[in-house]
Motif scaffolding. Sequence first.
Motif, PDB file in Angstrom:
ATOM      1  N   ASP A  20       7.691 -12.220  -5.145  1.00  0.00           N
ATOM      2  CA  ASP A  20       8.456 -13.439  -5.429  1.00  0.00           C
ATOM      3  C   ASP A  20       8.629 -13.642  -6.931  1.00  0.00           C
ATOM      4  OD1 ASP A  20       8.287 -13.688  -2.718  1.00  0.00           O
ATOM      5  OD2 ASP A  20       7.349 -15.664  -2.739  1.00  0.00           O
ATOM      6  N   TRP A  36      17.125 -22.609  -7.449  1.00  0.00           N
ATOM      7  CA  TRP A  36      16.511 -22.586  -6.126  1.00  0.00           C
ATOM      8  C   TRP A  36      15.333 -23.536  -6.024  1.00  0.00           C
ATOM      9  CZ3 TRP A  36      17.191 -18.725  -9.597  1.00  0.00           C
ATOM     10  CH2 TRP A  36      16.086 -18.374 -10.371  1.00  0.00           C
ATOM     11  N   ASP A  37      15.088 -23.975  -4.813  1.00  0.00           N
ATOM     12  CA  ASP A  37      13.902 -24.767  -4.519  1.00  0.00           C
ATOM     13  C   ASP A  37      12.708 -23.858  -4.254  1.00  0.00           C
ATOM     14  OD1 ASP A  37      15.441 -27.142  -4.645  1.00  0.00           O
ATOM     15  OD2 ASP A  37      16.077 -26.833  -2.567  1.00  0.00           O
ATOM     16  N   LYS A  38      12.990 -22.743  -3.598  1.00  0.00           N
ATOM     17  CA  LYS A  38      11.942 -21.784  -3.266  1.00  0.00           C
ATOM     18  C   LYS A  38      12.551 -20.386  -3.310  1.00  0.00           C
ATOM     19  CE  LYS A  38       8.135 -21.271  -0.104  1.00  0.00           C
ATOM     20  NZ  LYS A  38       7.481 -21.744   1.089  1.00  0.00           N
ATOM     21  N   GLU A  41      11.577 -17.750   1.650  1.00  0.00           N
ATOM     22  CA  GLU A  41      11.048 -18.468   2.812  1.00  0.00           C
ATOM     23  C   GLU A  41      11.092 -17.533   4.006  1.00  0.00           C
ATOM     24  OE1 GLU A  41      12.949 -22.134   3.792  1.00  0.00           O
ATOM     25  OE2 GLU A  41      13.081 -22.741   1.704  1.00  0.00           O
ATOM     26  N   TRP A  42      10.003 -17.523   4.744  1.00  0.00           N
ATOM     27  CA  TRP A  42       9.964 -16.675   5.923  1.00  0.00           C
ATOM     28  C   TRP A  42       9.408 -17.460   7.084  1.00  0.00           C
ATOM     29  CZ3 TRP A  42       6.245 -12.063   6.983  1.00  0.00           C
ATOM     30  CH2 TRP A  42       6.704 -11.347   8.084  1.00  0.00           C
ATOM     31  N   ASN A  46      13.332 -15.345  10.960  1.00  0.00           N
ATOM     32  CA  ASN A  46      14.341 -15.572   9.923  1.00  0.00           C
ATOM     33  C   ASN A  46      13.704 -15.645   8.542  1.00  0.00           C
ATOM     34  OD1 ASN A  46      16.395 -15.922  11.930  1.00  0.00           O
ATOM     35  ND2 ASN A  46      15.560 -17.942  12.309  1.00  0.00           N
ATOM     36  N   ARG A  48      14.915 -16.379   4.121  1.00  0.00           N
ATOM     37  CA  ARG A  48      15.939 -16.791   3.158  1.00  0.00           C
ATOM     38  C   ARG A  48      15.444 -16.498   1.750  1.00  0.00           C
ATOM     39  NH1 ARG A  48      18.641 -22.433   4.382  1.00  0.00           N
ATOM     40  NH2 ARG A  48      20.156 -21.416   3.088  1.00  0.00           N
ATOM     41  N   TRP A  49      16.332 -16.032   0.918  1.00  0.00           N
ATOM     42  CA  TRP A  49      16.044 -15.843  -0.500  1.00  0.00           C
ATOM     43  C   TRP A  49      16.735 -16.956  -1.276  1.00  0.00           C
ATOM     44  CZ3 TRP A  49      12.713 -12.524  -2.626  1.00  0.00           C
ATOM     45  CH2 TRP A  49      12.307 -11.433  -1.868  1.00  0.00           C
ATOM     46  N   SER A  51      16.458 -20.263  -1.531  1.00  0.00           N
ATOM     47  CA  SER A  51      16.967 -21.374  -0.730  1.00  0.00           C
ATOM     48  C   SER A  51      17.269 -22.576  -1.619  1.00  0.00           C
ATOM     49  CB  SER A  51      15.971 -21.757   0.369  1.00  0.00           C
ATOM     50  OG  SER A  51      14.740 -22.129  -0.186  1.00  0.00           O
ATOM     51  N   GLY A  52      18.386 -23.205  -1.331  1.00  0.00           N
ATOM     52  CA  GLY A  52      18.833 -24.356  -2.092  1.00  0.00           C
ATOM     53  C   GLY A  52      19.634 -24.007  -3.331  1.00  0.00           C
ATOM     54  N   GLN A  54      22.657 -22.256  -5.727  1.00  0.00           N
ATOM     55  CA  GLN A  54      24.099 -22.065  -5.635  1.00  0.00           C
ATOM     56  C   GLN A  54      24.560 -21.262  -6.839  1.00  0.00           C
ATOM     57  OE1 GLN A  54      26.407 -25.661  -5.729  1.00  0.00           O
ATOM     58  NE2 GLN A  54      28.153 -24.681  -4.750  1.00  0.00           N
TER      59      GLN A  54
END
Length: 65
Positions: A20, A36-38, A41-42, A46, A48-49, A51-52, A54
């Motif tokens: 990370d 990003w916020d994080k 996330e796993w 599912n 996500r890389w 997350s949050g 843009q």
Amino acid sequence: MNLISPIINRWIQDGRDPPDAFWERAAEQLHWFRTWDKVFEWNYPNFRWFSGAQTNVAYNVLDLM
């Protein structure tokens, strides 16, 4: 004979401990409209890389040229 350069070997090691932090350092070199916020996330099955976050990939490609 080692066919992998020392720089690439260092990146591989950096990516393992902890991954990370490695990807966060890499992502900080790009332009983000919202950070990003994080990083990762796993929630099985599912994931996500960034997350949050843009960004605009085309903006980053053109900006880096």
